[in-house]
Write an enzyme that holds these catalytic residues in place. Structure first.
Site, PDB file in Angstrom:
ATOM      1  CB  CYS A   3      -0.951  -0.002   1.196  1.00  0.00           C
ATOM      2  SG  CYS A   3      -2.265  -1.212   1.037  1.00  0.00           S
ATOM      3  CB  ILE A 158      -8.474   2.851   2.563  1.00  0.00           C
ATOM      4  CG1 ILE A 158      -9.959   3.165   2.718  1.00  0.00           C
ATOM      5  CG2 ILE A 158      -7.830   3.801   1.552  1.00  0.00           C
ATOM      6  CD1 ILE A 158     -10.240   4.482   3.416  1.00  0.00           C
ATOM      7  CB  CYS A 159      -4.676  -0.269  -0.609  1.00  0.00           C
ATOM      8  SG  CYS A 159      -2.950  -0.654  -0.948  1.00  0.00           S
ATOM      9  CG  LEU A 160      -3.643   6.476   1.467  1.00  0.00           C
ATOM     10  CD1 LEU A 160      -3.334   6.820   0.015  1.00  0.00           C
ATOM     11  CD2 LEU A 160      -4.728   7.404   2.002  1.00  0.00           C
TER      12      LEU A 160
END
Length: 226
Positions: A3, A158-160
């Protein structure tokens, strides 16, 4: 799962008049705040990779914020709550709401960015704040269904990178929301949590991706008429 696709430095707890931040280096100072996405005058907005140009007025000098190690997560949340109350109208795209009975639980309503399949939608986020905040990042997920390669369709994860290994105490809940809005507008299909969405973009089927994203925006993020 990697991520580390997107880093939006130049964010944080107190603002200078302008800063250029690298997408690959940590912020030089925990004292940056992100202006609204439509802040940039025509011709002054640069590509987010590898640099972002931010310029804007500083907030009031009497605003105070916790520094790493100087207060508990509860104290950090309380200060952030006061800041949110002072600046409710500062960013019309974001509404942050603290749980009345638990200061470590927040929700946010964010508007879908313009000129994207999410335009016109309002998306709800859930924040779970650790007691070590801001030394550790909040856990954030979408409560509203969204078709996006970097958001798990079922769980809303969420991939952040700034919510993982690239977190800095310079970030605030408001700036996290702004980074998520930026991710909505600039998906990273090479780090997918939604493989169907990521495959559409990787194969070049932009129309297919936008059609699916727009359909779920209408179904889940827009108020029902009538």
């Amino acid at each position: 799962m990697d991520c580390s696709a997107r880093r939006w430095w130049v964010l944080g707890r107190k603002s200078g008049p302008s800063v250029i931040g690298s997408a690959h280096d940590p912020p030089t100072s925990p004292s940056r705040r992100l202006p609204p996405h439509n802040f940039f005058p025509t011709g002054q907005r640069l590509s987010v990779f590898p640099f972002v140009l931010l310029s804007g007025p500083s907030p009031s000098d009497d605003a105070t914020f916790p520094t790493p190690g100087s207060s508990s997560g509860e104290g950090s949340c309380e200060l952030e709550y006061k800041e949110v109350q002072r600046e409710k109208s500062a960013d019309p795209d974001i509404q942050l709401i603290c749980d009345d009975s638990n200061i470590f639980k927040w929700t946010a309503l964010i508007k879908g960015p313009s000129e994207t399949p999410f335009e016109g939608g309002v998306f709800q986020l859930a924040f779970s704040i650790p007691e070590q905040y801001p030394l550790l990042p909040p856990q954030v997920r979408f409560l509203t269904k969204i078709f996006h390669p970097n958001v798990h369709f079922k769980t809303g994860e969420i991939c952040l990178d700034i919510l993982k290994n690239a977190w800095s105490p310079a970030w605030t809940l408001q700036s996290v929301c702004r980074a998520i809005i930026a991710l909505m507008a600039h998906p990273e299909p090479d780090s997918p949590l939604n493989c169907d969405s990521g495959n559409l973009l990787r194969s070049g089927d932009i129309r297919g991706y936008q059609s699916m994203a727009r359909m779920y925006t209408r179904l889940a993020a827009m108020p029902k008429k009538g």
